[in-house]
Design a protein around this motif. Structure first.
Motif, PDB file in Angstrom:
ATOM      1  N   VAL A 170      50.587  51.497  69.319  1.00 46.83           N
ATOM      2  CA  VAL A 170      51.947  51.759  68.807  1.00 46.83           C
ATOM      3  C   VAL A 170      52.376  50.427  67.990  1.00 46.83           C
ATOM      4  CG1 VAL A 170      54.512  51.988  69.391  1.00 46.83           C
ATOM      5  CG2 VAL A 170      52.719  53.052  70.599  1.00 46.83           C
ATOM      6  N   ILE A 171      52.081  49.335  68.752  1.00 51.30           N
ATOM      7  CA  ILE A 171      52.676  48.026  67.696  1.00 51.30           C
ATOM      8  C   ILE A 171      51.842  47.952  66.478  1.00 51.30           C
ATOM      9  CG2 ILE A 171      52.120  45.484  68.016  1.00 51.30           C
ATOM     10  CD1 ILE A 171      52.550  45.443  70.964  1.00 51.30           C
ATOM     11  N   VAL A 174      53.701  50.248  64.159  1.00 51.52           N
ATOM     12  CA  VAL A 174      55.006  49.705  63.992  1.00 51.52           C
ATOM     13  C   VAL A 174      55.133  48.545  62.718  1.00 51.52           C
ATOM     14  CG1 VAL A 174      57.228  48.798  64.632  1.00 51.52           C
ATOM     15  CG2 VAL A 174      56.060  50.878  65.899  1.00 51.52           C
ATOM     16  N   ILE A 175      54.110  47.523  63.344  1.00 53.88           N
ATOM     17  CA  ILE A 175      53.813  46.556  62.168  1.00 53.88           C
ATOM     18  C   ILE A 175      53.439  47.237  60.878  1.00 53.88           C
ATOM     19  CG2 ILE A 175      52.265  44.467  61.855  1.00 53.88           C
ATOM     20  CD1 ILE A 175      53.813  43.687  63.673  1.00 53.88           C
ATOM     21  N   LEU A 177      54.318  49.784  59.591  1.00 54.47           N
ATOM     22  CA  LEU A 177      55.479  50.493  58.776  1.00 54.47           C
ATOM     23  C   LEU A 177      56.479  49.502  58.378  1.00 54.47           C
ATOM     24  CD1 LEU A 177      55.967  53.445  61.318  1.00 54.47           C
ATOM     25  CD2 LEU A 177      55.367  53.554  58.694  1.00 54.47           C
ATOM     26  N   LEU A 178      56.700  48.518  59.189  1.00 52.58           N
ATOM     27  CA  LEU A 178      57.940  47.373  58.927  1.00 52.58           C
ATOM     28  C   LEU A 178      57.282  46.584  57.794  1.00 52.58           C
ATOM     29  CD1 LEU A 178      58.685  45.957  62.556  1.00 52.58           C
ATOM     30  CD2 LEU A 178      60.170  47.010  60.777  1.00 52.58           C
ATOM     31  N   ASP A 185      64.514  47.548  48.346  1.00 52.88           N
ATOM     32  CA  ASP A 185      64.509  49.174  48.968  1.00 52.88           C
ATOM     33  C   ASP A 185      64.628  49.879  47.656  1.00 52.88           C
ATOM     34  OD1 ASP A 185      65.246  51.398  50.049  1.00 52.88           O
ATOM     35  OD2 ASP A 185      67.062  50.761  51.021  1.00 52.88           O
ATOM     36  N   ARG A 192      65.046  43.770  51.496  1.00 52.86           N
ATOM     37  CA  ARG A 192      64.862  43.886  53.004  1.00 52.86           C
ATOM     38  C   ARG A 192      63.628  43.037  53.613  1.00 52.86           C
ATOM     39  NH1 ARG A 192      64.385  50.139  54.292  1.00 52.86           N
ATOM     40  NH2 ARG A 192      62.292  50.024  53.050  1.00 52.86           N
ATOM     41  N   MET A 193      64.074  42.021  54.576  1.00 52.51           N
ATOM     42  CA  MET A 193      63.057  41.291  55.264  1.00 52.51           C
ATOM     43  C   MET A 193      62.346  40.401  54.545  1.00 52.51           C
ATOM     44  SD  MET A 193      61.756  44.228  57.790  1.00 52.51           S
ATOM     45  CE  MET A 193      61.964  45.682  56.860  1.00 52.51           C
ATOM     46  N   ALA A 447      56.762  57.892  54.100  1.00 56.42           N
ATOM     47  CA  ALA A 447      57.316  58.659  55.379  1.00 56.42           C
ATOM     48  C   ALA A 447      58.867  58.168  55.583  1.00 56.42           C
ATOM     49  CB  ALA A 447      56.616  57.802  56.416  1.00 56.42           C
ATOM     50  N   GLU A 448      59.318  56.928  55.179  1.00 57.92           N
ATOM     51  CA  GLU A 448      60.682  56.465  54.897  1.00 57.92           C
ATOM     52  C   GLU A 448      61.517  57.232  54.123  1.00 57.92           C
ATOM     53  OE1 GLU A 448      61.760  52.502  54.394  1.00 57.92           O
ATOM     54  OE2 GLU A 448      63.666  52.927  54.766  1.00 57.92           O
ATOM     55  N   PHE A 451      61.945  60.870  55.346  1.00 60.16           N
ATOM     56  CA  PHE A 451      62.950  60.871  56.681  1.00 60.16           C
ATOM     57  C   PHE A 451      64.322  60.593  56.062  1.00 60.16           C
ATOM     58  CE2 PHE A 451      65.503  58.428  59.702  1.00 60.16           C
ATOM     59  CZ  PHE A 451      65.509  59.480  60.778  1.00 60.16           C
TER      60      PHE A 451
END
Lengths: 508, 172
Positions: A170-171, A174-175, A177-178, A185, A192-193, A447-448, A451
């Motif tokens: 999972v980590i 998620v890493i 994806l982040l 954006d 972002r970030m 994916a984003e 969504f």
């Protein structure tokens, strides 16, 4: 027979002198990439991607996919001769392949491995030829919720099928994806970030990450283990090849069973490793001579190689039909599509017929030529491993730097690559899987987007992901995969067939 | 990965064990998760005028990261440390540094002398300092390699790589 006609057109696209030369060149580089420690399928293809910037997309994909086939063949060589698996899915090949080499049957083991690989991928390519167009046609009906559901399914299969601890998968996901979200954006134009770093504005290029994660980290691991390359001599005579081929029909059940396992698991992301272990264990289960396994049974080489190569090839099916890569290397090829200005997804089959069918035709031809090439040149490539690693390592580092730089002409990217290399080194040592991170990096943005479009379409109602029967079916499958390990534990015996890796120790 | 029985080390050779590294990595990931969650909260995590705001998706991902790394941290702390294995041996780590440091200097060198010269220097350093090869062989190998990649990328495939004063002097 629509598919057959299209395939013939694909062969016609392929039959030019330029493309055939590129194929041979790609296959040779691929075998070299597969043989060398520190270079495998994903980063080998990523490093050489810049070479294709000047080519037309069809030549480019033929070149890169041939590197991939070559790398798959090359990986078997090191497993058998040096007991070093080139890729995670070659691990099972070492169980019986290396003992065979030690018993003086290196040539038989290599012939069996290459032929099995060829057989496995042939089955998978035939499947792609006939299934991919209809899956793509079906996927043309997909809207944003369906696509998000498919991405979600992809991520969930990693969590469910991964052999690593679940939170680490999972980590890693998620890493990835982040990291994919860093930068501008695309919808709102907001940053972002980035924390004020201008270099981060364009975000992290996933090819740079792949080169670092798989290339640099592998060098560090190899140097740390101080691998002594005690290889067995390999010289393949045609008579040995012929004799081994004559014995193969005896094992047709193993070959067919392993191909089907490979095709099935190869379509699901991260399935190639599972496929090779599962078919090895099934071959052992069904064998009359179970105790001979691990000591040099030819089925022990045939089963995992067939399955791994079938899975490696089948991984291209979801990439072509849905735009979802089934493996790390498929993810890099997908990154290549974007660089060449093609939009991956089901529309490829409609808009880029020459490209798609040229690629599929090259799978047939590439594997056949690869088989002949690898049988003929194994001694040559095995000799490469006797070159001291202190010479090979800096050359690989230089190639990694070139690959990372050339994507965006940015030296900053070389630093990013080094950073990912160190991260990859630590993650690998701690048992964090790297494939989910790679896949998440390449799929993150899409994916984003899917969504967001779903949410906008439904006015913010998450239940849109269960809006119709198609999307709810996919989501249900996703949740089944997510909860796969508790479910499979409940199924007990079956779980033992799929993940016997812990029970099985090659030393026993 | 292969483990050589002759390489089995006494505890004094161990630089660091798996457990502490596992804990540190989880803490770092947890930190990253918290920082990113705050950052995304700042740019907006709710429903804007035209749909989800920029931080909507990443904020939720950060929460998952916090949860997963928190879980990893707790489960590592929970497990007893008695059966801990070595993360890396001292000598092995020294070998890693011997590769990593020249590589860092290599990237620094690319800025000034260009990629081709830097690559030749990197190979030279590796072969003589780590590999113990003869100077002459190392020189021939390193210069030959750089020449080969120059021909391959710059001339044949027309991929332009960073060049330095040497290439300028030679007229490229």
């Amino acid at each position: 027979m629509d598919a057959v006609n299209s395939l013939m057109q694909g062969f016609a696209v392929l039959m030019t002198f330029d493309k055939l030369t590129l194929m041979l060149f790609g296959l040779s580089i691929g075998i070299l990439v597969g043989v060398l420690p520190g270079l495998g399928g994903p980063n080998g293809v990523a490093i050489l991607l810049p070479l294709t910037f000047g080519m037309d997309p069809t030549s480019a994909i033929v070149f890169l996919s041939c590197i991939y086939w070559g790398a798959l063949f090359g990986g078997a060589t090191t497993s058998i001769l040096f007991n070093i698996p080139g890729e995670a899915w070659s691990v099972a090949t070492t169980f019986d392949g290396h003992p065979m080499a030690q018993n003086g049957q290196a040539a038989e083991a290599l012939t069996a491995a290459f032929t099995a690989s060829f057989f496995g991928s042939l089955v998978a390519v035939i499947m792609i030829t006939f299934l991919a167009p209809s899956i793509a046609g079906f996927a043309l009906k997909f809207g944003p919720p369906e696509f998000f559901a498919v991405y979600f399914l992809t991520f969930c299969t990693f969590v469910g099928l991964g052999r690593e601890e679940k939170h680490k998968v999972v980590i890693s996901l998620v890493i990835g994806l982040l990291f994919a979200g860093v930068g501008m954006d695309t919808v709102t134009g907001e940053l972002r970030m980035t924390f004020g770093f201008i270099e981060l504005l364009k975000g992290f290029d996933f090819l740079v990450a792949v080169i670092g994660l798989f290339g640099i980290s592998e060098i560090l691991l190899t140097i740390e283990e101080k691998l002594a390359f005690n290889g067995k001599e390999a010289r393949i005579r045609f008579s040995t090849v012929y004799k081994t081929w004559l014995t193969l029909p005896r094992y047709w059940i193993t070959l067919v069973r392993s191909s089907f396992i490979g095709c099935w698991l190869g379509i699901t992301p991260g399935g190639a490793i599972a496929a090779s272990f599962m078919s090895y264990n099934l071959a052992k289960q069904f064998s009359k001579d179970r105790d001979g396994f691990g000591k040099g049974r030819i089925e022990g080489v045939l089963a995992p190689e067939t399955a791994a190569h079938a899975a490696g090839t089948a991984a291209l099916l979801p990439m072509l039909a849905l735009g979802i890569p089934g493996s790390g290397t498929a993810a890099v090829l997908l990154g290549g599509l974007l660089v060449w200005g093609l939009q991956p997804g089901p529309l490829l089959f409609v808009e880029q017929k020459d490209f798609v069918w040229g690629l599929i035709a090259s799978m047939y031809l590439g594997n056949l030529v690869g088989l002949i090439l690898v049988l003929a040149t194994v001694p040559l490539f095995a000799a490469v491993l006797r070159v001291p690693f202190t010479i090979v390592a800096p050359m690989i580092i230089a190639f990694c730097a070139i690959g990372a730089y050339a994507i965006e002409n940015s030296i900053f990217d070389i630093w990013v690559m080094l950073g990912f290399g160190v991260v990859g080194y630590v993650f690998k040592k701690l048992g964090y899987p790297l494939a989910p991170l790679t896949l998440a990096l390449v799929l993150g943005d899409r994916a984003e987007d899917a969504f967001r479009q779903t949410m906008i379409g439904s006015g913010g109602d998450v239940m849109a992901l269960f809006g119709n029967s198609l999307v709810s079916t996919i989501m249900t499958f996703a949740f089944i995969f997510l909860l796969w390990s508790p479910l499979s534990q409940a199924l007990g015996a079956l779980g033992g067939l799929i993940w016997p890796g812990q029970k099985h120790n090659p030393a026993n | 990965m292969s483990s050589d029985p002759s390489d089995a080390a006494s505890p004094s050779d161990v630089l660091v064990n798996v457990r502490p590294v596992e804990i540190v990595v989880c803490l770092i990931l947890l930190g990253i998760g918290i920082v990113l969650a705050i950052e995304n909260w700042r740019i907006g995590v709710s429903w804007g005028k035209e749909g989800p705001q920029s931080g909507y998706f990443p904020f939720r991902l950060s929460l998952i990261l916090i949860a997963a790394s928190g879980w990893g941290l707790c489960s590592t702390l929970w497990r007893s440390g008695s059966d801990d294995t070595a993360f890396v041996q001292k000598q092995a780590f020294a070998r890693v540094l011997k590769v990593l440091l020249p590589t860092v200097l290599y990237v620094v060198a690319i800025y000034t002398v260009g990629l081709y010269v830097a690559s030749a220097l990197l190979i030279l350093v590796f072969m003589t300092w780590i590999g113990g090869s003869k100077i002459l062989i190392s020189l021939v190998t390193s210069i030959g390699f750089s020449l080969a990649i120059f021909l391959l990328f710059e001339v044949y495939f027309k991929v332009l790589l960073p060049k330095g004063p040497l290439e300028a002097w030679l007229g490229f």
